[in-house]
Design a protein around this motif. Structure first.
Motif, mmCIF file in Angstrom:
data_model
loop_
_atom_site.group_PDB
_atom_site.id
_atom_site.type_symbol
_atom_site.label_atom_id
_atom_site.label_comp_id
_atom_site.label_asym_id
_atom_site.label_seq_id
_atom_site.Cartn_x
_atom_site.Cartn_y
_atom_site.Cartn_z
ATOM 1 N N PHE A 23 0.828 -1.201 0.000
ATOM 2 C CA PHE A 23 0.000 0.000 0.000
ATOM 3 C C PHE A 23 0.863 1.252 0.000
ATOM 4 C CE2 PHE A 23 -3.075 2.926 2.291
ATOM 5 C CZ PHE A 23 -3.852 3.136 1.169
ATOM 6 N N ARG A 24 1.960 1.230 0.743
ATOM 7 C CA ARG A 24 2.852 2.385 0.750
ATOM 8 C C ARG A 24 3.417 2.623 -0.650
ATOM 9 N NH1 ARG A 24 7.968 4.018 -1.017
ATOM 10 N NH2 ARG A 24 8.274 6.058 -0.076
ATOM 11 N N ASP A 25 3.858 1.540 -1.322
ATOM 12 C CA ASP A 25 4.473 1.687 -2.643
ATOM 13 C C ASP A 25 3.460 2.164 -3.681
ATOM 14 O OD1 ASP A 25 6.810 0.861 -1.501
ATOM 15 O OD2 ASP A 25 6.643 -1.217 -2.165
ATOM 16 N N LEU A 26 2.230 1.693 -3.570
ATOM 17 C CA LEU A 26 1.170 2.155 -4.473
ATOM 18 C C LEU A 26 0.929 3.650 -4.279
ATOM 19 C CD1 LEU A 26 -1.199 1.649 -6.469
ATOM 20 C CD2 LEU A 26 -2.603 1.102 -4.451
ATOM 21 N N ARG A 27 0.816 4.086 -3.037
ATOM 22 C CA ARG A 27 0.607 5.507 -2.755
ATOM 23 C C ARG A 27 1.789 6.339 -3.243
ATOM 24 N NH1 ARG A 27 -2.508 7.578 1.512
ATOM 25 N NH2 ARG A 27 -0.642 8.473 2.476
ATOM 26 N N ALA A 28 2.996 5.796 -3.129
ATOM 27 C CA ALA A 28 4.181 6.533 -3.572
ATOM 28 C C ALA A 28 4.137 6.792 -5.074
ATOM 29 C CB ALA A 28 5.443 5.765 -3.205
ATOM 30 N N VAL A 29 3.676 5.801 -5.842
ATOM 31 C CA VAL A 29 3.570 5.974 -7.289
ATOM 32 C C VAL A 29 2.548 7.060 -7.618
ATOM 33 C CG1 VAL A 29 2.875 4.871 -9.463
ATOM 34 C CG2 VAL A 29 4.292 3.623 -7.827
ATOM 35 N N VAL A 30 1.424 7.062 -6.915
ATOM 36 C CA VAL A 30 0.375 8.058 -7.171
ATOM 37 C C VAL A 30 0.857 9.451 -6.789
ATOM 38 C CG1 VAL A 30 -1.961 8.790 -6.550
ATOM 39 C CG2 VAL A 30 -1.467 6.366 -6.896
ATOM 40 N N LYS A 31 1.567 9.566 -5.665
ATOM 41 C CA LYS A 31 2.049 10.880 -5.234
ATOM 42 C C LYS A 31 3.153 11.414 -6.140
ATOM 43 C CE LYS A 31 2.554 9.666 -0.797
ATOM 44 N NZ LYS A 31 2.807 9.800 0.670
ATOM 45 N N LYS A 32 3.984 10.522 -6.667
ATOM 46 C CA LYS A 32 5.052 10.946 -7.571
ATOM 47 C C LYS A 32 4.502 11.342 -8.933
ATOM 48 C CE LYS A 32 9.458 9.429 -9.534
ATOM 49 N NZ LYS A 32 10.459 8.319 -9.602
ATOM 50 N N ASN A 33 3.494 10.625 -9.403
ATOM 51 C CA ASN A 33 2.867 10.896 -10.706
ATOM 52 C C ASN A 33 1.505 11.517 -10.441
ATOM 53 O OD1 ASN A 33 4.816 9.309 -12.671
ATOM 54 N ND2 ASN A 33 4.452 7.998 -10.884
ATOM 55 N N LYS A 34 1.503 12.779 -10.110
ATOM 56 C CA LYS A 34 0.331 13.463 -9.572
ATOM 57 C C LYS A 34 -0.799 13.582 -10.599
ATOM 58 C CE LYS A 34 2.637 16.349 -6.107
ATOM 59 N NZ LYS A 34 3.940 15.680 -6.157
ATOM 60 N N GLN A 35 -1.995 13.610 -10.044
ATOM 61 C CA GLN A 35 -3.192 13.830 -10.857
ATOM 62 C C GLN A 35 -3.062 15.135 -11.654
ATOM 63 O OE1 GLN A 35 -5.595 11.956 -11.528
ATOM 64 N NE2 GLN A 35 -7.633 12.833 -11.373
ATOM 65 N N GLY A 36 -3.342 15.056 -12.963
ATOM 66 C CA GLY A 36 -3.313 16.243 -13.808
ATOM 67 C C GLY A 36 -1.964 16.549 -14.432
ATOM 68 N N THR A 37 -0.929 15.764 -14.072
ATOM 69 C CA THR A 37 0.406 15.995 -14.633
ATOM 70 C C THR A 37 0.407 15.702 -16.141
ATOM 71 O OG1 THR A 37 1.435 15.361 -12.543
ATOM 72 C CG2 THR A 37 2.836 15.347 -14.497
ATOM 73 N N ILE A 38 1.046 16.560 -16.909
ATOM 74 C CA ILE A 38 1.234 16.319 -18.342
ATOM 75 C C ILE A 38 2.560 15.595 -18.524
ATOM 76 C CG2 ILE A 38 1.400 17.345 -20.637
ATOM 77 C CD1 ILE A 38 -1.321 17.682 -19.311
ATOM 78 N N LYS A 39 2.509 14.434 -19.154
ATOM 79 C CA LYS A 39 3.707 13.632 -19.358
ATOM 80 C C LYS A 39 3.949 13.410 -20.849
ATOM 81 C CE LYS A 39 3.953 11.025 -15.026
ATOM 82 N NZ LYS A 39 5.397 11.157 -14.811
ATOM 83 N N LYS A 40 5.182 13.051 -21.164
ATOM 84 C CA LYS A 40 5.540 12.758 -22.548
ATOM 85 C C LYS A 40 6.249 11.411 -22.584
ATOM 86 C CE LYS A 40 7.067 16.036 -25.205
ATOM 87 N NZ LYS A 40 7.915 17.078 -25.869
ATOM 88 N N ARG A 41 5.867 10.554 -23.556
ATOM 89 C CA ARG A 41 6.538 9.273 -23.719
ATOM 90 C C ARG A 41 6.927 9.076 -25.173
ATOM 91 N NH1 ARG A 41 2.971 4.925 -25.701
ATOM 92 N NH2 ARG A 41 4.509 3.408 -24.971
ATOM 93 N N SER A 42 8.043 8.396 -25.368
ATOM 94 C CA SER A 42 8.518 8.111 -26.724
ATOM 95 C C SER A 42 7.647 7.040 -27.349
ATOM 96 C CB SER A 42 9.973 7.652 -26.672
ATOM 97 O OG SER A 42 10.405 7.219 -27.944
ATOM 98 N N THR A 43 7.310 7.239 -28.616
ATOM 99 C CA THR A 43 6.540 6.232 -29.357
ATOM 100 C C THR A 43 7.321 5.714 -30.566
ATOM 101 O OG1 THR A 43 5.467 8.013 -30.609
ATOM 102 C CG2 THR A 43 4.321 7.180 -28.650
ATOM 103 N N GLY A 44 8.546 6.156 -30.730
ATOM 104 C CA GLY A 44 9.379 5.722 -31.850
ATOM 105 C C GLY A 44 10.666 6.509 -31.869
ATOM 106 N N TRP A 45 11.477 6.303 -32.937
ATOM 107 C CA TRP A 45 12.762 6.977 -33.042
ATOM 108 C C TRP A 45 12.615 8.497 -33.004
ATOM 109 C CZ3 TRP A 45 17.377 4.807 -32.502
ATOM 110 C CH2 TRP A 45 17.499 3.426 -32.695
ATOM 111 N N PHE A 46 11.641 9.013 -33.717
ATOM 112 C CA PHE A 46 11.510 10.469 -33.829
ATOM 113 C C PHE A 46 10.113 10.954 -33.435
ATOM 114 C CE2 PHE A 46 14.569 9.007 -37.070
ATOM 115 C CZ PHE A 46 15.706 9.644 -36.600
ATOM 116 N N SER A 47 9.414 10.159 -32.661
ATOM 117 C CA SER A 47 8.043 10.546 -32.320
ATOM 118 C C SER A 47 7.796 10.370 -30.828
ATOM 119 C CB SER A 47 7.028 9.710 -33.106
ATOM 120 O OG SER A 47 7.174 8.337 -32.801
ATOM 121 N N SER A 48 6.864 11.128 -30.334
ATOM 122 C CA SER A 48 6.477 11.036 -28.937
ATOM 123 C C SER A 48 5.028 11.480 -28.804
ATOM 124 C CB SER A 48 7.379 11.909 -28.059
ATOM 125 O OG SER A 48 7.242 13.274 -28.409
#
Length: 419
Positions: A23-48
């Motif tokens: 439960f602590r580790d689950l809460r830690a993930v939620v607190k680190k990746n906060k609600q409403g945060t805009i994130k970017k992830r790679s989808t290929g060599w030149f795309s995200s």
């Protein structure tokens, strides 16, 4: 006070001890990746791609944004229920994944139909009416730190304080500090042994350090005591209804539970105002608990056992080297202090891999008798909380006469608490 049969108690508390890890580790993930945060992830060599973190009802597990007034004795703003945690997981599986048993944020946001193991744990725990009154993991990181919860079981009429075990560098440094603290519990309280009672310096420091963020600058232990005492005084479901108090934890958490229960009983014997509304007996039920004090500490412990205000059922697996003393070279080189000065407390339930448990008073075992020198990984696996759950649930133990007794009856069976 009507006592719960031990089979119900041990099954509940070993699962609660397991629950606090995940439960602590689950809460830690939620607190680190906060609600409403805009994130970017790679989808290929030149795309995200950009995406927004949008949990469904994060307030089911993170209470700090609630409009309720802060309670200086608690971190949570309101109780967390197990059905709420389960609902949060069911609705948000795409945001999480498990890697080697650890909770991680899933950037791919892959939908998952299969429940996580924690959801299955919750199904079992939800058989009782269990509520989390407090859960403080505010100032902890992946390397560890003091994490505790306070829960009330309205079905079996108990409140439990549960401490999490070791997870990282900070905790392991705490575990290795076998220096003796002679002052934190005995400087002004005095002692009956005539000797020098001392407690494990690492564990003691976790409890007596000032609680970061506490409005009154209290020690962590005093903050927890205030929370629990307040529940017994003001919680309408608990006050005046003959509830019991249990303290539990696995590994490091078991060592902390030993010291916390001792302190409660010590203050009870002194008629201290801080424990005014607590029941007249506190019981620790620990799993894989390391030694927590020296022989004179054990004499103090026994004096409270004799008064009937302190009980400790210490569950240890055959082959688990953590609950031992007399740690030899070369392992002792990693320690500060001398493990040979330590001894165990309370009644030991010694669990075997495939046969009925053995019951004995104290039963401190030296390291050499429990460590698998030819297979160190087996020693580690024997210590894991999952192996404790497996052995607790063995039919040979579930059907044993011990499981049909109460804690008081187990104490009577184990013998006189003076040896």
């Amino acid at each position: 006070m009507g006592e719960t049969k031990f089979d119900e108690l041990i099954s509940d508390l070993v699962k609660v001890s397991s629950f606090v890890y995940g439960f602590r580790d689950l809460r830690a993930v939620v607190k680190k990746n906060k609600q409403g945060t805009i994130k970017k992830r790679s989808t290929g060599w030149f795309s995200s791609e950009e995406y927004k973190v949008e949990y469904v009802t994060p307030a089911h597990i993170i209470t700090q944004k609630g409009s309720q007034q802060d309670d200086k004795n608690q971190y949570l703003k309101y109780d967390i229920t197990l059905p709420a945690i389960k609902q949060f997981l069911e609705e948000n599986r795409k945001w999480f994944k498990l890697e080697d048993g650890a909770w991680k944020f899933d950037e791919s946001r892959t939908e998952k139909k299969e429940p996580f193991p924690l959801e299955k744990e919750l199904d079992v725990l939800m058989e009782d009416n269990l509520r989390i009154i407090d859960y403080d993991d505010e100032f902890t990181e992946g390397d560890g730190g003091l994490v505790y919860g306070v829960a009330v079981n309205l079905t079996h009429k108990w409140i439990t304080v549960v401490f999490r075990g070791s997870v990282g560098k900070t905790d392991f440094l705490t575990d290795r500090d076998f220096n003796l603290d002679y002052n934190s519990f005995f400087k002004t309280e005095g002692n009956i042994s005539g000797g020098k009672p001392g407690t494990h310096a690492g564990f003691t420091k976790y409890l007596v350090d000032e609680k970061m963020g506490d409005q009154d600058g209290r020690k962590c232990l005093d903050r927890i005591l205030a929370c629990v005492n307040n529940e017994f005084e003001t919680n309408k479901d608990v006050a005046g209804k003959d509830f019991s108090l249990y303290v539990t934890g696995h590994s490091l958490g078991g060592g902390l539970a030993n010291l916390f229960a001792f302190r409660v009983a010590q203050l009870k014997a002194m008629n201290h105002e801080s424990v005014k509304f607590l029941p007249n007996k506190v019981t620790a039920l620990t799993f894989a608990a390391p030694v927590a004090g020296n022989h004179d500490y054990n004499k103090e412990f026994q004096s409270l056992e004799k008064k009937g205000i302190l009980r400790h059922i210490r569950v240890a697996n055959e082959g688990d080297a953590v609950p031992t003393n007399e740690i030899p070279l070369p392992f002792s080189l990693a320690l500060a202090g001398n493990s040979h000065e330590y001894t165990q407390n309370g009644v030991n339930l010694h669990l075997f891999p495939d046969k009925e448990l053995a019951v004995d008073y104290r039963n401190t075992k030296p390291f050499n008798s429990q460590f698998f020198y030819l297979n160190p990984m087996k020693s580690a696996e024997t210590h894991f909380v999952a192996e404790y759950i497996r052995r607790v649930e063995l039919p040979a133990n579930k059907n044993s006469s011990c499981y049909q007794k109460t804690v008081e009856e187990i104490y009577a069976h184990a013998g006189d608490c003076t040896n």
